[in-house]
Motif scaffolding. Structure first.
Motif, mmCIF file in Angstrom:
data_model
loop_
_atom_site.group_PDB
_atom_site.id
_atom_site.type_symbol
_atom_site.label_atom_id
_atom_site.label_comp_id
_atom_site.label_asym_id
_atom_site.label_seq_id
_atom_site.Cartn_x
_atom_site.Cartn_y
_atom_site.Cartn_z
ATOM 1 N N ASP A 193 0.883 -1.158 0.000
ATOM 2 C CA ASP A 193 0.000 0.000 0.000
ATOM 3 C C ASP A 193 0.925 1.214 0.000
ATOM 4 O O ASP A 193 1.581 1.491 0.988
ATOM 5 N N VAL A 194 0.995 1.883 -1.121
ATOM 6 C CA VAL A 194 1.944 2.987 -1.292
ATOM 7 C C VAL A 194 1.226 4.301 -1.051
ATOM 8 O O VAL A 194 0.278 4.626 -1.760
ATOM 9 N N PRO A 195 1.660 5.070 -0.058
ATOM 10 C CA PRO A 195 1.006 6.356 0.209
ATOM 11 C C PRO A 195 1.325 7.376 -0.884
ATOM 12 O O PRO A 195 2.338 7.273 -1.587
ATOM 13 N N GLY A 196 0.450 8.363 -1.013
ATOM 14 C CA GLY A 196 0.634 9.409 -2.012
ATOM 15 C C GLY A 196 1.954 10.133 -1.881
ATOM 16 O O GLY A 196 2.546 10.546 -2.877
ATOM 17 N N GLY A 197 2.450 10.286 -0.650
ATOM 18 C CA GLY A 197 3.717 10.966 -0.411
ATOM 19 C C GLY A 197 4.913 10.212 -0.969
ATOM 20 O O GLY A 197 6.001 10.768 -1.075
ATOM 21 N N THR A 198 4.714 8.956 -1.309
ATOM 22 C CA THR A 198 5.755 8.157 -1.949
ATOM 23 C C THR A 198 5.470 8.021 -3.442
ATOM 24 O O THR A 198 6.366 8.141 -4.272
ATOM 25 N N LEU A 199 4.205 7.803 -3.777
ATOM 26 C CA LEU A 199 3.817 7.533 -5.160
ATOM 27 C C LEU A 199 3.973 8.753 -6.070
ATOM 28 O O LEU A 199 4.590 8.669 -7.144
#
Length: 111
Positions: free
Chosen positions: A42-48
């Motif tokens: 589950d990749v958060p927006g702050g990483t994606l």
């Protein structure tokens, strides 16, 4: 329970994104859902979103704005020719890395 991004994911996120974009153009939330559905993380927006911006700035992905049926328009990304070339190189590197890890993990496995 939401899975936190695995620490090693940052090293392979570009590879995963380019591979998914090779299949079809998609927008950030759609890519995050596909990563989660594949069991990657589950990749958060702050990483994606920084990763998508990096691919865009490197000329590996090209954005376009498209209308959405459920709200404001969305920024879709498509892999470029340079992105396909980079993906091919990254896949070869990944396969060598994966094969090496498989050897090490199998060597320590109980018999």
């Amino acid at each position: 329970m939401v899975n936190a991004p695995r620490p090693w994911l940052h090293g392979f996120l570009d590879l995963c994104l380019l591979a998914m974009l090779r299949e079809r153009p998609d927008y950030g939330y759609g890519l995050a859902q596909r990563l989660a559905a594949a069991g990657v993380a589950d990749v958060p927006g702050g990483t994606l979103y920084p990763a998508l911006l990096r691919l865009e700035q490197q000329g590996l992905a090209e954005p376009s704005w498209q209308p959405s049926e459920s709200g404001p328009r969305r920024k879709y990304y498509a892999v470029t020719h340079a992105g396909r070339t980079a993906l091919d190189a990254q896949v070869a590197e990944w396969q060598r890395f994966r094969d090496g890890i498989d050897v090490l993990v199998a060597a320590g496995a109980p018999r």
